[in-house]
Design a protein around this motif. Sequence first.
Motif, PDB file in Angstrom:
ATOM      1  N   ILE A   1       8.722   3.143   8.929  1.00 35.89           N
ATOM      2  CA  ILE A   1       7.621   2.193   8.803  1.00 35.89           C
ATOM      3  C   ILE A   1       8.089   0.808   9.229  1.00 35.89           C
ATOM      4  CG2 ILE A   1       8.054   1.529   6.409  1.00 35.89           C
ATOM      5  CD1 ILE A   1       5.008   1.616   5.982  1.00 35.89           C
ATOM      6  N   SER A   2       7.247   0.073   9.942  1.00 36.04           N
ATOM      7  CA  SER A   2       7.585  -1.274  10.405  1.00 36.04           C
ATOM      8  C   SER A   2       7.389  -2.270   9.275  1.00 36.04           C
ATOM      9  CB  SER A   2       6.700  -1.654  11.594  1.00 36.04           C
ATOM     10  OG  SER A   2       5.343  -1.747  11.178  1.00 36.04           O
ATOM     11  N   PRO A   3       8.007  -3.454   9.369  1.00 39.03           N
ATOM     12  CA  PRO A   3       7.792  -4.468   8.326  1.00 39.03           C
ATOM     13  C   PRO A   3       6.326  -4.848   8.165  1.00 39.03           C
ATOM     14  CG  PRO A   3       9.688  -5.045   9.679  1.00 39.03           C
ATOM     15  CD  PRO A   3       9.040  -3.876  10.339  1.00 39.03           C
ATOM     16  N   GLU A   4       5.588  -4.950   9.284  1.00 43.16           N
ATOM     17  CA  GLU A   4       4.171  -5.318   9.182  1.00 43.16           C
ATOM     18  C   GLU A   4       3.368  -4.257   8.445  1.00 43.16           C
ATOM     19  OE1 GLU A   4       5.967  -5.318  11.898  1.00 43.16           O
ATOM     20  OE2 GLU A   4       6.195  -7.470  12.324  1.00 43.16           O
ATOM     21  N   ASP A   5       3.599  -2.974   8.810  1.00 43.98           N
ATOM     22  CA  ASP A   5       2.895  -1.904   8.117  1.00 43.98           C
ATOM     23  C   ASP A   5       3.353  -1.777   6.669  1.00 43.98           C
ATOM     24  OD1 ASP A   5       1.445  -1.310  10.362  1.00 43.98           O
ATOM     25  OD2 ASP A   5       2.851   0.225  11.077  1.00 43.98           O
ATOM     26  N   GLY A   6       4.635  -2.085   6.412  1.00 46.93           N
ATOM     27  CA  GLY A   6       5.123  -2.053   5.035  1.00 46.93           C
ATOM     28  C   GLY A   6       4.400  -3.055   4.153  1.00 46.93           C
ATOM     29  N   ILE A   7       4.145  -4.248   4.696  1.00 44.32           N
ATOM     30  CA  ILE A   7       3.393  -5.257   3.938  1.00 44.32           C
ATOM     31  C   ILE A   7       1.965  -4.772   3.697  1.00 44.32           C
ATOM     32  CG2 ILE A   7       2.381  -7.556   4.086  1.00 44.32           C
ATOM     33  CD1 ILE A   7       5.260  -7.701   3.389  1.00 44.32           C
ATOM     34  N   ARG A   8       1.354  -4.224   4.707  1.00 44.48           N
ATOM     35  CA  ARG A   8      -0.063  -3.846   4.606  1.00 44.48           C
ATOM     36  C   ARG A   8      -0.272  -2.599   3.755  1.00 44.48           C
ATOM     37  NH1 ARG A   8      -3.013  -0.533   7.926  1.00 44.48           N
ATOM     38  NH2 ARG A   8      -1.242  -0.415   9.364  1.00 44.48           N
ATOM     39  N   LEU A   9       0.595  -1.595   3.903  1.00 49.44           N
ATOM     40  CA  LEU A   9       0.356  -0.304   3.263  1.00 49.44           C
ATOM     41  C   LEU A   9       1.101  -0.127   1.942  1.00 49.44           C
ATOM     42  CD1 LEU A   9       0.582   1.984   6.432  1.00 49.44           C
ATOM     43  CD2 LEU A   9      -1.478   1.095   5.317  1.00 49.44           C
ATOM     44  N   LEU A  10       2.182  -0.879   1.744  1.00 49.78           N
ATOM     45  CA  LEU A  10       2.984  -0.681   0.542  1.00 49.78           C
ATOM     46  C   LEU A  10       2.973  -1.891  -0.385  1.00 49.78           C
ATOM     47  CD1 LEU A  10       6.117   1.064   2.154  1.00 49.78           C
ATOM     48  CD2 LEU A  10       4.117   2.139   1.110  1.00 49.78           C
ATOM     49  N   VAL A  11       3.208  -3.083   0.182  1.00 51.55           N
ATOM     50  CA  VAL A  11       3.342  -4.272  -0.654  1.00 51.55           C
ATOM     51  C   VAL A  11       2.008  -4.683  -1.260  1.00 51.55           C
ATOM     52  CG1 VAL A  11       3.913  -6.729  -0.641  1.00 51.55           C
ATOM     53  CG2 VAL A  11       5.393  -5.101   0.550  1.00 51.55           C
ATOM     54  N   ARG A  12       0.968  -4.758  -0.451  1.00 52.14           N
ATOM     55  CA  ARG A  12      -0.311  -5.270  -0.953  1.00 52.14           C
ATOM     56  C   ARG A  12      -0.902  -4.420  -2.070  1.00 52.14           C
ATOM     57  NH1 ARG A  12      -3.096  -7.361   4.731  1.00 52.14           N
ATOM     58  NH2 ARG A  12      -1.711  -9.182   4.994  1.00 52.14           N
ATOM     59  N   PRO A  13      -0.881  -3.070  -1.993  1.00 56.68           N
ATOM     60  CA  PRO A  13      -1.376  -2.300  -3.146  1.00 56.68           C
ATOM     61  C   PRO A  13      -0.586  -2.555  -4.427  1.00 56.68           C
ATOM     62  CG  PRO A  13      -1.260  -0.906  -1.197  1.00 56.68           C
ATOM     63  CD  PRO A  13      -0.585  -2.194  -0.843  1.00 56.68           C
ATOM     64  N   ILE A  14       0.749  -2.724  -4.294  1.00 55.11           N
ATOM     65  CA  ILE A  14       1.566  -2.984  -5.483  1.00 55.11           C
ATOM     66  C   ILE A  14       1.277  -4.370  -6.040  1.00 55.11           C
ATOM     67  CG2 ILE A  14       3.931  -3.291  -6.303  1.00 55.11           C
ATOM     68  CD1 ILE A  14       4.809  -1.138  -4.371  1.00 55.11           C
ATOM     69  N   GLU A  15       1.207  -5.382  -5.171  1.00 57.91           N
ATOM     70  CA  GLU A  15       0.917  -6.736  -5.639  1.00 57.91           C
ATOM     71  C   GLU A  15      -0.451  -6.819  -6.312  1.00 57.91           C
ATOM     72  OE1 GLU A  15       1.356  -9.344  -2.335  1.00 57.91           O
ATOM     73  OE2 GLU A  15       3.537  -9.554  -2.598  1.00 57.91           O
ATOM     74  N   LYS A  16      -1.428  -6.079  -5.798  1.00 58.13           N
ATOM     75  CA  LYS A  16      -2.759  -6.095  -6.397  1.00 58.13           C
ATOM     76  C   LYS A  16      -2.718  -5.565  -7.825  1.00 58.13           C
ATOM     77  CE  LYS A  16      -5.687  -2.988  -5.136  1.00 58.13           C
ATOM     78  NZ  LYS A  16      -6.622  -2.169  -4.327  1.00 58.13           N
ATOM     79  N   GLU A  17      -1.918  -4.532  -8.070  1.00 56.76           N
ATOM     80  CA  GLU A  17      -1.813  -3.980  -9.420  1.00 56.76           C
ATOM     81  C   GLU A  17      -0.939  -4.848 -10.322  1.00 56.76           C
ATOM     82  OE1 GLU A  17      -3.490  -1.576 -10.589  1.00 56.76           O
ATOM     83  OE2 GLU A  17      -4.417  -0.917  -8.717  1.00 56.76           O
ATOM     84  N   LEU A  18       0.103  -5.474  -9.748  1.00 58.28           N
ATOM     85  CA  LEU A  18       0.978  -6.316 -10.572  1.00 58.28           C
ATOM     86  C   LEU A  18       0.256  -7.543 -11.102  1.00 58.28           C
ATOM     87  CD1 LEU A  18       4.361  -6.251  -8.562  1.00 58.28           C
ATOM     88  CD2 LEU A  18       3.819  -5.036 -10.682  1.00 58.28           C
ATOM     89  N   LYS A  19      -0.709  -8.055 -10.371  1.00 60.05           N
ATOM     90  CA  LYS A  19      -1.435  -9.251 -10.806  1.00 60.05           C
ATOM     91  C   LYS A  19      -2.214  -9.028 -12.089  1.00 60.05           C
ATOM     92  CE  LYS A  19      -1.911 -11.282  -6.189  1.00 60.05           C
ATOM     93  NZ  LYS A  19      -2.848 -11.657  -5.093  1.00 60.05           N
ATOM     94  N   THR A  20      -2.438  -7.777 -12.468  1.00 59.85           N
ATOM     95  CA  THR A  20      -3.176  -7.483 -13.693  1.00 59.85           C
ATOM     96  C   THR A  20      -2.287  -7.500 -14.930  1.00 59.85           C
ATOM     97  OG1 THR A  20      -2.833  -5.091 -13.459  1.00 59.85           O
ATOM     98  CG2 THR A  20      -4.761  -6.038 -12.363  1.00 59.85           C
ATOM     99  N   LEU A  21      -0.954  -7.654 -14.765  1.00 59.14           N
ATOM    100  CA  LEU A  21      -0.029  -7.599 -15.898  1.00 59.14           C
ATOM    101  C   LEU A  21       0.054  -8.949 -16.597  1.00 59.14           C
ATOM    102  CD1 LEU A  21       2.904  -5.529 -14.337  1.00 59.14           C
ATOM    103  CD2 LEU A  21       0.897  -4.715 -15.576  1.00 59.14           C
ATOM    104  N   ASP A  22       0.190  -8.925 -17.906  1.00 63.15           N
ATOM    105  CA  ASP A  22       0.344 -10.142 -18.693  1.00 63.15           C
ATOM    106  C   ASP A  22       1.783 -10.642 -18.608  1.00 63.15           C
ATOM    107  OD1 ASP A  22      -2.291  -9.950 -19.509  1.00 63.15           O
ATOM    108  OD2 ASP A  22      -1.796  -8.783 -21.306  1.00 63.15           O
TER     109      ASP A  22
END
Length: 680
Positions: free
Chosen positions: A54-75
């Motif tokens: 996987i390329s760095p660009e696709d890694g940001i789009r397909l892997l990082v963003r879904p994780i960051e979206k879920e992490l933002k819900t943590l207290d």
Amino acid sequence: MKFLRLVVDHSRATLSIMLLVLIAGAGARLSMPLELNPNVTLPVVMIMVRHDGISPEDGIRLLVRPIEKELKTLDGLVEVQSRASEGAVVITAEFEVGDNIKQAVADVREAVDRAKAEFPQETKEPIVNELSPNPEPAVVITFSGENVSERELFKVAKFYQRELEMLPDVLTADISGHRDEVVDVVIDPERLQQYGLTSDEIIRAVTFNNLLIPAGELDAAQGRFGIKIPALIEDTDDIRELPVRNNGDGVITLENIADVRRKFKDTDGYSLINGKKTIAIDVRKRLTANLIKTVDASRETIAVSRDQFSANIDIDYTFDSSDMTSQMVSELQGNIITAMCLVLILVVATLGVRSGLLVGLGIPFCLLGALIIVNLLGQSFNFMVMFGLLLSLGMLIDGAIVVVEFASTKGAQGMSTRDAYIAAVQRMAVPVIASTGTTLAAFLPLLFWPGVSGEFMSYLPITVFAVLAWSLTYALIFAPTLGIALARRRGKRRKLPEDHASDESAKTLFKPLQDFYLKLLRPVIKHPFKSATLCLALIFCSFALYGKFNAGQEFFTAIESQYGIVEIRAQGNLSVEEQRDITLEVNRVVRSVEGVNQLYAYGNSNNYVVFGTDVSRDQISTILVELFPRDQRRRGSDEVFAEIRERTKNLPGIYVTGQEVETGPPTGKDIQIELSSSNR
């Protein structure tokens, strides 16, 4: 004072409690984990997700963003940092200091599990771990040999890995510098055409014949029996004998149409010990384990089974942090014992033999009693605890000196032993408590120091608080009881010993000093305004001179270290062989520096985490540098690593950093520059 009279009247029970405290303190010292630095908790959780190709660009789009979206819900989440590289992404989530890190890790795992639904199908299982403040291994065990095959070295390393991980104090034993074994199946196209087979049939045969089949149990007259269907591939012969097609003419196995052989994967990393190829095991201990005992147990495990393998295999130990820890602990314990002797000599010389010994007994009592509290709080025995013991050594006897000296004076005036000590406690309890309270108040703000540094430094005030609390107990309870009990044993039930000569001789010894002090004090009292002005001027001049000529500010002073880390960075698409050649060149330069004992180099082109922390993509290798012990080299570690940086700074095409292992609270890099943009 009813409580004091009760304690004195039951002196045997009181002294038994005192003896119990001494025994329990010695036991606490032996059971406490031994560490060089305090164990602190970093409120940081690291997530690593791998996806081959996987390329760095696709890694940001397909892997990082879904994780960051879920992490933002943590207290309690403070900051999220993400880094994408070819084939993997690394995300660090920082939480508020003081949060339960175990709960934070559990919450992050749940968030990552929710984000996995949006990952591509070929993405590997994410790895979620808390960031360790002490990522370096307890010891690195290396296996090498000139005439030993790679397969034999790997076999030995795997054997010892299993043995080491069985030790109760070992957390992990990770192998590095090896290549995983694989089975290479080379299909012959002519045979495939001859038998009329397709590649899909071969893949299907391998897939369907490598399954775990639960067959249950069979009831029979003799009892119940479990049924096992051997359907898992366990060795090379199982692969060769796989049936690809079965008909009336016979069975076509995989070895009839392909060449099956064992081999290693292509090299993607390497490890070197003093420039020689090696396979290494990084042994890490559990958080509550004793460092020295863990390393000793690891060495013993290696020695027990050493005769089972070839004598041509060289087994070495490097980066053994137990040696430096043991040396520093021994030095600090020696300093504490020396300070105890000096304080005891001074007390005896000042108060006399009898009173001095009575006061001096409070030193081991308070120190061992403090270790009970430190151990109950789950803290390790480290240099911060020892520094706290050393710092409070001179303060813990102040209260006992006041009480014992007052009782001695009253006894010399004719008062009975019992009444003299009770009167001393009645008269001096408030001043002693006030004196101890003011000392504790000076250390109290350190308990509320925020952040990781505050947790690191909290060991100091906790130790001082524990020592002074026991000193207050000794001065007001145990010292009077012990003094009365000793007087009773000598048959002096009504009065203190009449021969007050030792106390008087001590006062006579310091009579010239007292006369000099009084002579100096008279003009100060006679001219108070001038004296106060002079004191203020001295204070102002001291601050002014220090502000002008001081050597600067430093958060935590550097100490002598036997170990250090050299990191090598290089730009460009370098092959593993090119990276290894560069590492060998740096290894040769560092090895020539005076004072360097051993070098353990490690590199992996697909490794994004080294010793529990993420690394830069351009970092091609890390070298662990072990120096000779301090008494075997003429220069300090700071000078040695300064020379390493000087000799490697002009090597072309690479950037080399070298520094000692960080001491004190983990603070990261001195300067951190962050660049951000919404349009990348």
